[in-house]
Scaffold this motif. Structure first.
Motif, short mmCIF file in Angstrom:
data_model
loop_
_atom_site.label_atom_id
_atom_site.label_comp_id
_atom_site.label_asym_id
_atom_site.label_seq_id
_atom_site.Cartn_x
_atom_site.Cartn_y
_atom_site.Cartn_z
N PRO A 256 -5.08 11.67 24.21
CA PRO A 256 -5.13 11.73 22.74
C PRO A 256 -4.08 12.66 22.14
O PRO A 256 -3.52 12.37 21.08
CB PRO A 256 -6.55 12.23 22.45
N ALA A 257 -3.81 13.78 22.80
CA ALA A 257 -2.87 14.76 22.26
C ALA A 257 -1.46 14.19 22.16
O ALA A 257 -0.70 14.51 21.23
CB ALA A 257 -2.87 16.02 23.11
N SER A 258 -1.10 13.29 23.08
CA SER A 258 0.25 12.72 23.08
C SER A 258 0.41 11.63 22.04
O SER A 258 1.52 11.17 21.78
CB SER A 258 0.58 12.14 24.46
N MET A 259 -0.70 11.21 21.42
CA MET A 259 -0.65 10.12 20.46
C MET A 259 -1.08 10.54 19.06
O MET A 259 -1.29 9.70 18.20
CB MET A 259 -1.55 8.97 20.94
N ARG A 260 -1.16 11.84 18.84
CA ARG A 260 -1.66 12.30 17.55
C ARG A 260 -0.74 11.95 16.40
O ARG A 260 -1.16 11.94 15.23
CB ARG A 260 -1.89 13.82 17.58
N PHE A 261 0.52 11.65 16.70
CA PHE A 261 1.44 11.26 15.63
C PHE A 261 1.02 9.94 14.99
O PHE A 261 1.46 9.62 13.87
CB PHE A 261 2.87 11.14 16.17
N LEU A 262 0.18 9.16 15.67
CA LEU A 262 -0.30 7.91 15.12
C LEU A 262 -1.48 8.10 14.17
O LEU A 262 -1.84 7.19 13.44
CB LEU A 262 -0.72 6.95 16.24
N ALA A 263 -2.08 9.28 14.21
CA ALA A 263 -3.25 9.55 13.38
C ALA A 263 -2.89 10.50 12.25
O ALA A 263 -1.95 11.28 12.34
CB ALA A 263 -4.38 10.15 14.22
N GLN B 123 -20.97 9.23 10.18
CA GLN B 123 -20.36 7.93 10.46
C GLN B 123 -18.85 8.07 10.47
O GLN B 123 -18.23 8.38 9.46
CB GLN B 123 -20.81 6.91 9.41
N MET B 124 -18.25 7.85 11.65
CA MET B 124 -16.80 7.99 11.81
C MET B 124 -16.25 6.85 12.63
O MET B 124 -16.92 6.29 13.50
CB MET B 124 -16.45 9.33 12.46
N ASN B 125 -14.98 6.53 12.36
CA ASN B 125 -14.28 5.52 13.12
C ASN B 125 -14.02 6.02 14.54
O ASN B 125 -13.76 7.20 14.75
CB ASN B 125 -12.95 5.21 12.41
N LEU B 126 -14.07 5.13 15.49
CA LEU B 126 -13.83 5.51 16.89
C LEU B 126 -12.46 6.16 17.06
O LEU B 126 -12.30 7.09 17.85
CB LEU B 126 -13.96 4.28 17.79
N LEU B 127 -11.46 5.69 16.32
CA LEU B 127 -10.11 6.26 16.44
C LEU B 127 -10.11 7.73 16.04
O LEU B 127 -9.42 8.55 16.67
CB LEU B 127 -9.12 5.47 15.58
N GLU B 128 -10.87 8.07 15.01
CA GLU B 128 -10.93 9.47 14.58
C GLU B 128 -11.58 10.34 15.64
O GLU B 128 -11.13 11.48 15.89
CB GLU B 128 -11.71 9.56 13.27
N ASP C 179 -7.16 18.68 19.91
CA ASP C 179 -7.03 19.57 18.75
C ASP C 179 -8.17 20.58 18.83
O ASP C 179 -9.34 20.24 18.60
CB ASP C 179 -7.11 18.76 17.46
N SER C 180 -7.85 21.81 19.17
CA SER C 180 -8.89 22.81 19.43
C SER C 180 -9.82 23.03 18.25
O SER C 180 -11.03 23.25 18.42
CB SER C 180 -8.24 24.14 19.84
N GLU C 181 -9.28 22.96 17.02
CA GLU C 181 -10.11 23.17 15.83
C GLU C 181 -11.09 22.02 15.64
O GLU C 181 -12.28 22.23 15.36
CB GLU C 181 -9.22 23.32 14.59
N LEU C 182 -10.59 20.79 15.78
CA LEU C 182 -11.48 19.63 15.65
C LEU C 182 -12.51 19.60 16.76
O LEU C 182 -13.69 19.28 16.52
CB LEU C 182 -10.67 18.33 15.66
N GLU C 183 -12.11 19.95 17.96
CA GLU C 183 -13.06 19.99 19.06
C GLU C 183 -14.17 21.01 18.78
O GLU C 183 -15.35 20.75 19.05
CB GLU C 183 -12.35 20.35 20.36
N ARG C 184 -13.79 22.14 18.23
CA ARG C 184 -14.79 23.18 17.93
C ARG C 184 -15.78 22.68 16.89
O ARG C 184 -16.99 22.92 17.02
CB ARG C 184 -14.08 24.44 17.41
#
Length: 273
Positions: A127-134, A157-162, A169-174
């Motif tokens: 996921p980290a290598s593809m974050r430019f797509l999000a 309720q969230m999209n699977l891609l999100e 992303d350490s902040e999002l993971e937290r």
């Protein structure tokens, strides 16, 4: 006599090549207004398709209406250059264009082949290598409460891609770790990272440009008991708790499933997104 015959063939050739352009332009315009364009082409690339199709038709019509016009090559004198000669029979050129187009229009099923889905959905992505797509904004618990709807039992309720792009992303993971989320996707067996045999894989198909560059975005889903019985590529609605695991330097998202049920395929996605 020979010159007259040569002139006739040149005119026939001009007509054939003009028709070739009209056919290609017409196909692009037909495709643009057709019901399947979203399954093949990202919306941001659809307007260039319209412009290209219209321009091709205009040039084809211009050439068709002016096929009798004789013009100078401006080389001066009696130019000996053959500017319009071709070894390709103009009728053969039309056949080469029309035959594959007619075959494609009549036999294309407008779906991704099962073999291709099986191969794509088995791949692990970083996921980290593809974050430019999000384009995920900074998230906090308060942001989630303000911007995301919740299911009846309180799952965000969230999209699977999100959920996928939150990994790395350490902040999002937290923020996401330990929270309950609800999402949809197609289900299959988990071919990787499944040491205890308690996992399956949820995935969705995602494209940035067109169907040719389509990628499969996966999310491992983990069960406490026996695995549910679903046919591969069945659309399901799942709810569960998010956590993350790091293997060989790559962080992957995992959802610990609390509920799962079969659901309908999103009508607008045609199994592509």
């Amino acid at each position: 006599m020979e010159l007259r015959r040569e002139g006739l063939m040149i005119r026939i050739q001009r007509i054939a090549f003009s028709l070739s352009m009209l056919i290609w332009g017409g196909v692009m315009l037909y495709f643009y207004q057709g019901p399947h364009i979203d399954a093949y082409l990202s919306p941001k690339f659809q307007t260039p398709l319209l412009i290209g199709g219209a321009a091709t038709v205009v040039v084809g019509l211009f050439n068709l209406f002016t096929f009798k016009v004789e013009s100078s090559c401006h080389h001066g004198g009696d130019c000996s250059h053959d500017h319009e000669g071709s070894d390709l029979n103009p009728f053969m050129a039309l056949l080469i264009i029309l035959l594959p187009l007619l075959v494609a229009l009549n036999w294309t099923e407008h779906k991704v082949a099962d073999e291709h889905i099986a191969k794509q959905s088995a791949q692990d992505l970083d996921p980290a290598s593809m974050r430019f797509l999000a384009d995920l904004p900074p998230f906090t618990k308060e942001t989630l409460d303000e911007t995301r709807q919740k299911s009846a039992d309180g799952f965000y309720q969230m999209n699977l891609l999100e959920l996928f792009y939150s990994a790395g992303d350490s902040e999002l993971e937290r923020v996401f770790t330990g929270l309950n989320f609800e999402t949809t996707g197609m289900i299959r067996t988990e071919p990787n990272r499944n040491p205890d045999g308690k996992r399956m894989r949820l995935y969705r198909l995602f494209m940035t440009c067109c169907a040719a560059d389509m990628k499969t975005i996966p999310l491992s889903i983990e069960f406490d008991g026996e695995l549910p019985q679903f046919d591969d590529n069945t659309w399901v609605l799942v709810g569960g708790e998010m956590y993350y695991e790091t293997i060989e330097g790559v962080t992957y998202p995992v959802m610990k499933i609390k509920r799962i049920e079969k659901t309908e395929s999103p009508e607008s996605e045609l199994d592509y997104k």
